[in-house]
Design an enzyme around this catalytic site. Sequence first.
Site, PDB file in Angstrom:
ATOM      1  N   ASP A 209       1.066  -1.177  -0.150  1.00 61.48           N
ATOM      2  CA  ASP A 209       0.009  -0.023  -0.033  1.00 61.48           C
ATOM      3  C   ASP A 209       0.706   1.431   0.030  1.00 61.48           C
ATOM      4  O   ASP A 209       1.646   1.468   0.988  1.00 61.48           O
ATOM      5  CB  ASP A 209      -0.861  -0.012   1.027  1.00 61.48           C
ATOM      6  CG  ASP A 209      -1.694   1.286   1.366  1.00 61.48           C
ATOM      7  OD1 ASP A 209      -1.503   2.035   0.581  1.00 61.48           O
ATOM      8  OD2 ASP A 209      -2.527   1.239   2.409  1.00 61.48           O
ATOM      9  N   HIS A 210       1.181   2.010  -1.299  1.00 61.21           N
ATOM     10  CA  HIS A 210       2.326   2.731  -1.374  1.00 61.21           C
ATOM     11  C   HIS A 210       1.841   3.976  -0.377  1.00 61.21           C
ATOM     12  O   HIS A 210       2.845   4.583   0.165  1.00 61.21           O
ATOM     13  CB  HIS A 210       2.294   3.261  -2.737  1.00 61.21           C
ATOM     14  CG  HIS A 210       1.347   4.457  -3.133  1.00 61.21           C
ATOM     15  ND1 HIS A 210       0.177   4.146  -3.642  1.00 61.21           N
ATOM     16  CD2 HIS A 210       1.750   5.453  -3.043  1.00 61.21           C
ATOM     17  CE1 HIS A 210      -0.484   5.162  -4.186  1.00 61.21           C
ATOM     18  NE2 HIS A 210       0.241   6.355  -3.631  1.00 61.21           N
ATOM     19  N   HIS A 272      -5.511   2.805   0.853  1.00 58.00           N
ATOM     20  CA  HIS A 272      -4.972   3.791   1.659  1.00 58.00           C
ATOM     21  C   HIS A 272      -5.724   4.729   2.738  1.00 58.00           C
ATOM     22  O   HIS A 272      -5.216   4.834   3.706  1.00 58.00           O
ATOM     23  CB  HIS A 272      -4.827   4.984   0.142  1.00 58.00           C
ATOM     24  CG  HIS A 272      -4.024   4.587  -0.877  1.00 58.00           C
ATOM     25  ND1 HIS A 272      -3.298   3.326  -1.028  1.00 58.00           N
ATOM     26  CD2 HIS A 272      -4.376   4.836  -2.321  1.00 58.00           C
ATOM     27  CE1 HIS A 272      -2.869   3.307  -2.166  1.00 58.00           C
ATOM     28  NE2 HIS A 272      -3.436   3.568  -2.887  1.00 58.00           N
TER      29      HIS A 272
HETATM   30  C1  BG6 Z   1      -3.275   4.761  -6.451  1.00 55.35           C
HETATM   31  C2  BG6 Z   1      -4.580   4.860  -7.129  1.00 55.35           C
HETATM   32  O1  BG6 Z   1      -3.285   3.624  -5.749  1.00 55.35           O
HETATM   33  O2  BG6 Z   1      -3.079   6.082  -5.616  1.00 55.35           O
HETATM   34  C3  BG6 Z   1      -4.797   6.286  -8.025  1.00 55.35           C
HETATM   35  O3  BG6 Z   1      -4.663   3.749  -8.112  1.00 55.35           O
HETATM   36  C4  BG6 Z   1      -4.474   7.327  -7.047  1.00 55.35           C
HETATM   37  O4  BG6 Z   1      -5.955   6.243  -8.704  1.00 55.35           O
HETATM   38  C5  BG6 Z   1      -3.025   7.168  -6.445  1.00 55.35           C
HETATM   39  O5  BG6 Z   1      -4.349   8.462  -7.863  1.00 55.35           O
HETATM   40  C6  BG6 Z   1      -2.747   8.403  -5.318  1.00 55.35           C
HETATM   41  O6  BG6 Z   1      -1.472   8.223  -4.777  1.00 55.35           O
HETATM   42  P1  BG6 Z   1      -0.841   9.484  -4.452  1.00 55.35           P
HETATM   43  O7  BG6 Z   1       0.567   9.091  -3.922  1.00 55.35           O
HETATM   44  O8  BG6 Z   1      -0.665  10.201  -5.707  1.00 55.35           O
HETATM   45  O9  BG6 Z   1      -1.562  10.472  -3.496  1.00 55.35           O
END
Ligand code: BG6
Length: 525
Positions: A209-210, A272
């Site tokens: 989960d980045h 997220h």
């Molecule tokens: C991703 C989603 O996991 O997270 C995207 O698939 C989204 O749709 C993105 O834009 C948002 O991540 P960050 O780090 O840009 O806030």
Amino acid sequence: MNEQLSRKTIARIDAPPRRVPQPADPCAMVIFGGTGDLTHRLLMPALYNLASTRLLPEKFALIGLGTGDRTTESWQADLRAGLERANKDSSIDEAAWHSLASRMRYVRGDLNDPELYKRIGQALERADAEHQTEGNAIFYLAVADRFFATIVDRLGEAGLVREEPNANGQRPWRRVVIEKPFGNSVDSAHKLNDHILKTLKESQIFRIDHYLGKETVQNILALRFGNTLFEPIWNRDRIDHVQITAAEVVGVEKRGKFYEQTGALRDMMPNHVLSLLSLVAMEPPARFDAQTIRNKKTEVLSAIRAVDPNSVVRAQYGAGTVRGERCIPYRQEPDVARDSNTETYVAMRLEVDNWRWAGVPFYLRTGKHLADRRTEIAIRFKKTPAAPFEELEGENPRPNWLVLRIQPDEGISLQFEIKRPGPAMELAAVKMDFHYQDWFPPEPNVGYETLLYDVMIGDPMLFMRADTIEQAWRIVQPALDQWAHDHDSLPTYPSGSEGPVEADALISRSGRHWRQVVASPEEQR
Ligand code: BG6
């Protein structure tokens, strides 16, 4: 005083020199989807940043898999171009790049074909011989989720994920990193877990989960449990409600096909946004280790009541203007059905059924093409219990807000009331504001560095465990079930707006209101 200095309202008391972590363990990393977007935009720049900060092991090899007819040289050239795009404001550290480039190999093949896995085995043996990777390997699944189960099966059949002692008496490790989406419902997540756990041990699986790689997300734990100040007031006695917002200015970009199957809820909530919630709401851990932290996060998710579909709002962006640019409606985006009912915005109210949080609503929202980019957790405290100021006009005194800004402008702010100077007793709300960038110089970071490093050292703390991801899906499942039968056209919101009016109605049912997505001086009064 310039603005930068005037903002430094908080002095750093103690900043001992940072401990420099050791380079990670020797290993080879095999990327399924080596020619894909994720590899170019994020994985390669993150590996390069690890190399230039000397955290990548010297005994390292990178094997990229793809279906295209290319050579290792042309793959390297593509990755180099991606790296230059990611580093357009700074020059490339040539020594770091060359060291990385000399460790790369491209392998072509079809993910379903057992022959590919033989070639991967050979490439790993060669990496071991040439770069002394000690038999350790990471398999990174940067491909569409429909391939996850097949790849794990084939890796298992080819004996590539066995962790057995080798001739030197060492026991090389084998780890598999799985990108999101991990399932698209509680059932599918459960089935996928069951399936891959037939081949892999839980300790070999790293579900990414980045968001958890973001420094400010990890900082939630430091703030809550590194201070005595907050924990005593972190409960239903003092907190009125919590708002978690993940607002984006981007639309679906070129991902219409993916997004049509996914939508805002599946794309952002079970991973997220609920990860943020679990860090804000979990009980204090006795130790800062992976098992304890993951237990606490899962425990609080399991205390959340499955969402009431009547407390969920979904909507889709229409035409509008975002930061001065005209935007087309979602239904006109490429690869999107002209009558699509996929939501690009979702808001919901959740309840946590435990002693700490009973009666404190958590309002969550996320959407694309909103007025501004803002990811934050805002904690609103209760009103003062007595009313010595009730003669004053307006909503006085205003309740306190503690806001954890995840991105952009990472930091923390606390809003409180003071007396406005002058003869009259008048209150004013002011903010004490901490900005990370004032104290810690930004480091080159695309958000995947910590996560990749953690996989290499075998620390699963920031990764989702099987039970955690299933709990998260359980919470949102009633909304998905209801939508599966509900074919009414979705409400829309203008691109560049604060979101749909239906979301305002959701929160105002309890007499509360959303914080503005766009910052304004009056915003959080
Ligand atoms: C991703 C989603 O996991 O997270 C995207 O698939 C989204 O749709 C993105 O834009 C948002 O991540 P960050 O780090 O840009 O806030």
